[in-house]
Design a protein around this motif. Structure first.
Motif, short mmCIF file in Angstrom:
data_model
loop_
_atom_site.label_atom_id
_atom_site.label_comp_id
_atom_site.label_asym_id
_atom_site.label_seq_id
_atom_site.Cartn_x
_atom_site.Cartn_y
_atom_site.Cartn_z
N ALA A 7 0.82 -1.21 0.00
CA ALA A 7 0.00 0.00 0.00
C ALA A 7 0.86 1.26 0.00
CB ALA A 7 -0.94 0.00 1.20
N SER A 8 1.98 1.25 0.72
CA SER A 8 2.83 2.44 0.82
C SER A 8 3.47 2.81 -0.52
CB SER A 8 3.92 2.22 1.86
OG SER A 8 4.78 1.16 1.47
N ASP A 340 -4.23 -0.67 -5.79
CA ASP A 340 -4.44 -0.53 -4.35
C ASP A 340 -5.70 -1.28 -3.91
OD1 ASP A 340 -3.76 0.40 -1.82
OD2 ASP A 340 -4.96 2.22 -2.03
N GLN A 343 -5.00 -5.17 -4.06
CA GLN A 343 -4.20 -5.72 -2.96
C GLN A 343 -4.99 -5.72 -1.66
OE1 GLN A 343 -2.72 -4.14 -0.14
NE2 GLN A 343 -3.63 -2.12 -0.57
N LEU A 344 -5.84 -4.69 -1.47
CA LEU A 344 -6.66 -4.63 -0.26
C LEU A 344 -7.69 -5.75 -0.26
CD1 LEU A 344 -7.32 -3.12 2.33
CD2 LEU A 344 -8.83 -1.62 1.01
#
Length: 456
Positions: A7-8, A340, A343-344
């Motif tokens: 996420a970063s 994003d 992946q979440l």
């Protein structure tokens, strides 16, 4: 790298030239427009007493800011320009004028020169800052007291001591412009009443800025990049800035790139009537106009994904990454958002990698977001179906080809580009298509079937 770390690396801010996440997409865009822009600026830098002025257009999220940072760095390293990047404050996106931009440019140049340790001469800075203050602020206001400008300090400021006072004045005016609509209109009106004087003050300040750069051993061509003007909306705000204020924008003595909304380059407004050069950043082509998959475009986007995330560790297979690249429509912003969300979703489902199910869930979320923008669907989807079939635009309904009907159609098409449901491709032979996520919406498919007619 694991999903927990991904996420970063999926932030949406523009990337600096030295950022390891940066991936060039020139070949993937399949256009020479970006090369033309760079060569135009290099040629301009070799022409004394002539300044480059151009507009740079493209869909929001196409990667303009990241590209401009990279271009500025390349040109500075080559000794052509010293760049100053100015972002439009979000408060001005719905209401912006050339006078706002000029005041904010002065503030940004003074601030950046100070940080780079070759500050503007205090005497020159005080000339322009006190002029702004005296023209725009009420004589009986408390502004002098608020910034600690006593009569003695003001007298010193007029002779150039100290520069910190001038910076306080500019900071005060900036806060009034971005923080209050009432103050902004008051300041704007007063500056417009002194338009010729404003232009002269700007040019004197810019002339001095180049002297400072030369003295500091820097490239003395000042390249101002006025970014985020592509976010201006509604359309009439951008029209007013670039048409009514167009002469002022190109009359100042600096090399300048103004970003501009893609919709502003549609009829009836022709940006080339204002700027001698207009360059377009199209989205990465994931499909050709014929509908065939564009391998070079998808390869470029997969390479971008690989800079951000480990393809082997994050994705079940490269096929998943290629699927997301295609469904992004070539919009870098939308691709990052889909990554994003994918992946979440994978983490929520207890998976250690992004699989096709997670990727498809991310695309569905993007489609759902579009449905909120495209209401009523009975109006939007037939129009979008026309765009998808023609790859250009939608026709004005029979019987509505009046002046108002044509104007309404243009405004509608501009809205579709502005909200990202229609994307522009190939800056050399411009064409448009519907965002792939919109194509996932059932109402769009129904409208497409109806527009296509019965199949043989």
């Amino acid at each position: 790298m694991s999903l927990n770390d991904s996420a970063s690396r999926l932030q949406l801010q523009p990337l600096q030239p030295d950022d390891q996440l940066y991936a060039p997409l020139d070949k993937a865009r399949a256009t020479q427009e970006l090369s033309k822009l760079e060569i135009f600026l290099r040629n301009s830098a070799k022409t004394p007493n002539a300044f480059a002025k151009c507009a740079f257009v493209g869909n929001r999220g196409s990667g303009k800011s990241t590209y401009l940072f990279h271009l500025e760095h390349e040109l500075e390293q080559a000794g052509f320009f010293t760049p100053v990047h100015v972002f439009l404050d979000p408060s001005l996106e719905s209401d912006c004028d050339y006078s706002d931009l000029f005041l904010l440019m002065v503030n940004e140049i003074a601030d950046q020169f100070q940080k780079r340790e070759h500050p503007v001469d205090p005497a020159e800075l005080s000339k322009v800052s006190l002029w702004f203050a005296e023209i725009t602020l009420d004589k009986d206001s408390e502004w002098k007291k608020e910034i600690g400008l006593t009569a003695e300090a003001e007298a010193s400021a007029r002779t150039g001591i100290p520069g910190i006072i001038s910076l306080k004045i500019l900071s005060k005016l900036k806060s009034m412009i971005v923080g209050s609509e009432t103050s902004r209109k008051q300041i704007r009106q007063r500056l417009q009443n002194y338009a010729s004087d404003l232009r002269a003050r700007m040019n004197d300040f810019l002339d001095h800025a180049r002297v400072i750069l030369k003295t500091a051993g820097k490239p003395d061509r000042l390249l101002i990049v006025q970014d985020n003007l592509d976010r201006l909306g509604p359309r009439e705000v951008a029209q007013r800035l670039f048409t009514t204020g167009g002469d002022m924008l190109i009359d100042i003595r600096a090399d300048i790139i103004y970003t501009a909304p893609s919709a502003l380059n549609l009829a009836p407004l022709d940006l080339s009537r204002i700027f001698p050069h207009v360059f377009t950043m199209p989205n990465v082509k994931v499909r050709l106009r014929s509908g065939k998959t564009h391998k070079a475009g998808i390869d470029g986007l997969v390479a971008l994904i690989g800079r951000r995330l480990s393809l082997d560790l994050i994705f079940e297979s490269e096929k998943v990454a290629r699927f997301l690249a295609e469904k992004s429509g070539g919009s870098v912003r939308d691709l990052i958002r889909m990554l994003d969300d994918a992946q979440l979703q994978a983490q929520v489902d207890g998976k250690d990698r992004v699989d096709m199910a997670s990727a498809k869930a991310a695309v569905r979320k993007a489609a759902t977001n579009f449905t909120r923008l495209l209401r009523p669907g009975s109006v939007y989807y037939p129009i979008l179906a026309d765009v998808h079939l023609t790859k250009t635009e939608f026709g004005v309904p029979e019987g509505e080809a009046t002046k108002k009907g044509v104007a309404d159609a243009r405004e509608f098409f501009a809205e579709l580009i502005g909200n990202g449901s229609v994307l522009e491709y190939n800056g050399d032979d411009s064409w448009h298509d519907v965002h792939p996520a919109v194509c996932e919406i059932q109402q769009f498919q129904d409208a497409l079937d109806k527009a296509s007619g019965p199949q043989a």
